[in-house]
Design an enzyme around this catalytic site. Structure first.
Site, PDB file in Angstrom:
ATOM      1  CG  HIS A   1       6.423  -1.889  10.627  1.00  0.00           C
ATOM      2  ND1 HIS A   1       5.742  -0.841  10.066  1.00  0.00           N
ATOM      3  CD2 HIS A   1       5.725  -3.005  10.308  1.00  0.00           C
ATOM      4  CE1 HIS A   1       4.682  -1.311   9.427  1.00  0.00           C
ATOM      5  NE2 HIS A   1       4.648  -2.623   9.558  1.00  0.00           N
ATOM      6  N   GLY A   2       9.286  -0.812  14.236  1.00  0.00           N
ATOM      7  CA  GLY A   2      10.366  -1.205  15.130  1.00  0.00           C
ATOM      8  C   GLY A   2      11.334  -0.078  15.406  1.00  0.00           C
TER       9      GLY A   2
END
Lengths: 461, 158
Positions: free
Chosen positions: A317-318
């Protein structure tokens, strides 16, 4: 170009659909490929080259599997293909994060020239990986047509924010697919519903959350309201985008997998993750969890497997520690539920199960939504009274009063009530359903014309 | 069959070479050092001409630019007739960068429209505003020291 932009809705989509429907079957994929590359190049004129090189590499990797039956050579080819895909993703997405972490851990001062993140790289890398792994396993036939393979990776409805469509799910549709009025109609309805989720609900919930987050002082209730708004914003933003992608897929003759199934109706965290971002969970299950042994191993190994998958889910996700924390938070919760809580919880009244899930999930979104740990810590402390300006204040009442309709609409839209109602109306009187969709569409356009806050949260992944 | 394998190996090697060349080109063309906004803010506030400007929060950025970037620093004065400002944002992707750029352009043209006719000094400052993007960063400055701030900013992000 984002789906919820006037350029996309009134120029790109109608023109693409018109040309796509008019050309004969054998030219449809070429039209779709040109449109998709143009769509990507609109926002990423430079990174379109990277995406095309990536497609070419994975296409050739597939052909290599077809060209040899030698197990060692095939395995070597698989390792090369997986490594190249992961290195590219790692280089563009995680290199800066890794250097930053090393610098702060060891006091080094390595200088890293940060590059902007190619849009959708996490999504198209995972799709490409699903192809090369399944081609190696012999689960799918090697795609001989470059156009068909390029269409699989670039299809504009799901290129930049999913759903993650594995090659095996779409293999047969790449060559030939049916387009009919009923399917196109269902597609348009889904597109409008997704647009409404995004434009009417997510954007306005986002404004409310930003306003609460920016407040210097917050009461406990205001902080919880903000966290609930953030959770619903992320849900409507991403599920709205997925609905639009699935709807446009139908209009083009494709059947994409579902990505959400009313996750806020879940009565446990385990159930929540069966309903939230289902294509990502499915991908990790097929390509990481099961190869590691899944749950058919000792308890200790199962715990290890779960934590690895959730560490990777967070990282996907990041490139930030808050995402890793968020992933591990869910990993730990799922382990606790499996071995301890779930058996006890199933005996409790269902409202208790829902409240537990709701609180735990909302806390998760606070981890997810704050990359700044100081801000996150302050926000979490406020939620439990630490540093808060009382339990309830005038600001809370003001926010609720001024956004009552939005909050009620959002809460109801988290349940299947609206969808069931629309299906019922559609069965009884299709004209009424068309009318409702048209009204929704005009409301969305009005919001788009007059509003300026229109970000897509999942683009950053 | 052997020839086909050879051709595939050559094609694979060529694509990999293409990827490497692409990465080298893109790194040399559009890059910036990874400097947190907090560090940039700390260094920039030491610049001349910023002492009477105040740090603005997300709500202020939203009201002026219509967007709230992932990371930003925004300084301006409270005076209605003072158009001086310094806005530095870090985008999380090309799409956000586009949004920031267009919001900034819209803001400056709106300011020029607002002051045209009765604020010639303000219009002059706005017309000489400095904006640029480098890597993930966007920079906008309005004021007598705008170019000096820009130089300091470029030095910071490399």
């Amino acid at each position: 170009m984002v789906f919820s932009s006037l350029n996309f809705l009134f120029i790109f989509l109608p023109v693409t659909l018109a040309v796509y429907l008019l050309v004969p079957q054998r030219l449809k994929n070429i039209v779709l490929l040109i449109a998709s590359v143009y769509f990507y190049a609109w926002g990423e004129p430079v990174y379109v080259v990277l995406m095309l090189l990536n497609i070419l590499f994975n296409y050739v990797a597939g052909l290599q599997f077809a060209a040899t039956k030698n197990k060692r050579r095939r395995k070597k080819q698989l390792i090369l293909a997986v490594l190249v895909n992961l290195l590219l993703l790692g280089f563009f997405k995680y290199a800066g994060f890794l250097v930053g972490t090393l610098n702060s851990l060891f006091g080094w001062s390595i200088v890293w020239k940060e590059l902007s993140l190619p849009i959708g790289i996490s999504f198209y890398t995972f799709q490409a990986l699903s192809y090369v792994i399944d081609a190696y396993r012999g689960k799918v036939k090697v795609q001989k047509s470059f156009i068909n393979f390029a269409v699989y990776i670039t299809m504009f409805p799901q290129l930049i924010a999913g759903p993650i469509v594995t090659y095996s799910e779409i293999e047969n549709q790449l060559g030939r697919r049916t387009i009919n009025i009923a399917k196109a109609g269902a597609g348009i309805e889904r597109l409008i519903l997704g647009l409404a989720k995004k434009v009417i609900l997510a954007n306005n919930l986002g404004l409310l959350y930003t306003s609460i987050q920016a407040s210097a002082e917050r009461s406990v209730m205001t902080t919880w309201l903000g966290a609930v708004c953030l959770a619903m914003q992320i849900y409507f933003d991403f599920s709205g985008y997925s609905d639009m992608a699935i709807g446009m897929g139908k209009m083009l003759g494709f059947d994409f997998p579902e990505n959400f199934n009313f996750p806020f109706m879940a009565d446990s965290v385990t159930e929540f993750w069966r309903r939230w971002h289902m294509t990502l969970s499915g991908w990790f299950k097929d390509y990481v969890y099961f190869p590691l042994g899944g749950s058919r191993v000792s308890a200790l190994k199962h715990i290890r497997n779960t934590l690895i998958v959730w560490f990777l889910t967070g990282l996907w996700h990041g490139a930030s520690w808050n995402f890793v924390m968020w992933g591990l938070y869910y990993g730990v919760l799922l382990i606790i539920e499996k071995y301890i809580v779930l058996r006890v919880m199933k005996r409790l009244p269902s409202p208790v199960q829902y409240i537990y899930t709701f609180v735990v999930v909302i806390l998760g979104f606070v981890l997810f939504g704050n990359t700044d740990f100081t801000e996150m810590g302050k926000y979490m402390a406020n939620m439990f009274g630490g540093g808060a300006s009382g339990f309830i204040d005038g600001a809370f009442l003001y926010y609720v009063k001024n956004n009552l309709i939005l909050l009620i609409l959002s809460a109801v839209s988290c349940s299947p009530i609206f969808r069931k109602l629309l299906n019922k109306i559609s069965r009884k009187n299709s004209y009424a359903a068309i009318g409702i969709c048209l009204v929704l569409f005009f409301i969305c356009v009005a919001f788009l014309v007059y509003g300026s806050y229109n970000p897509f949260l999942y683009f950053r992944f | 069959m052997q020839k086909k394998k050879q051709k595939l190996n050559i094609a694979e090697g060529a694509v990999l070479l293409g990827i490497v060349i692409f990465i080298i080109c893109i790194m040399s063309a559009n890059s910036s050092a990874d400097v947190p906004i907090s560090v940039i803010e700390q260094k920039m506030t030491e610049q001349e001409g910023l002492s009477d400007m105040f740090r603005q929060d997300a709500a202020s950025v939203k009201s002026v630019y219509g967007i709230v970037p992932s990371e930003f620093m925004y300084y301006k004065t409270d005076a209605v007739m003072d158009v001086r400002e310094l806005f530095i944002a870090r985008a999380s992707g090309a799409d956000e960068m586009d949004a920031i750029e267009s919001a900034a352009a819209e803001h400056i043209s709106g300011q020029i429209d607002a002051f045209t006719g009765y604020g010639p000094d303000q219009v002059a400052l706005l017309e000489h505003s400095v904006s640029m993007k480098k890597g993930d960063y966007f920079f906008l400055a309005v004021g007598d020291h705008a170019e000096q701030w820009q130089e300091a900013f470029i030095k910071l992000i490399g």
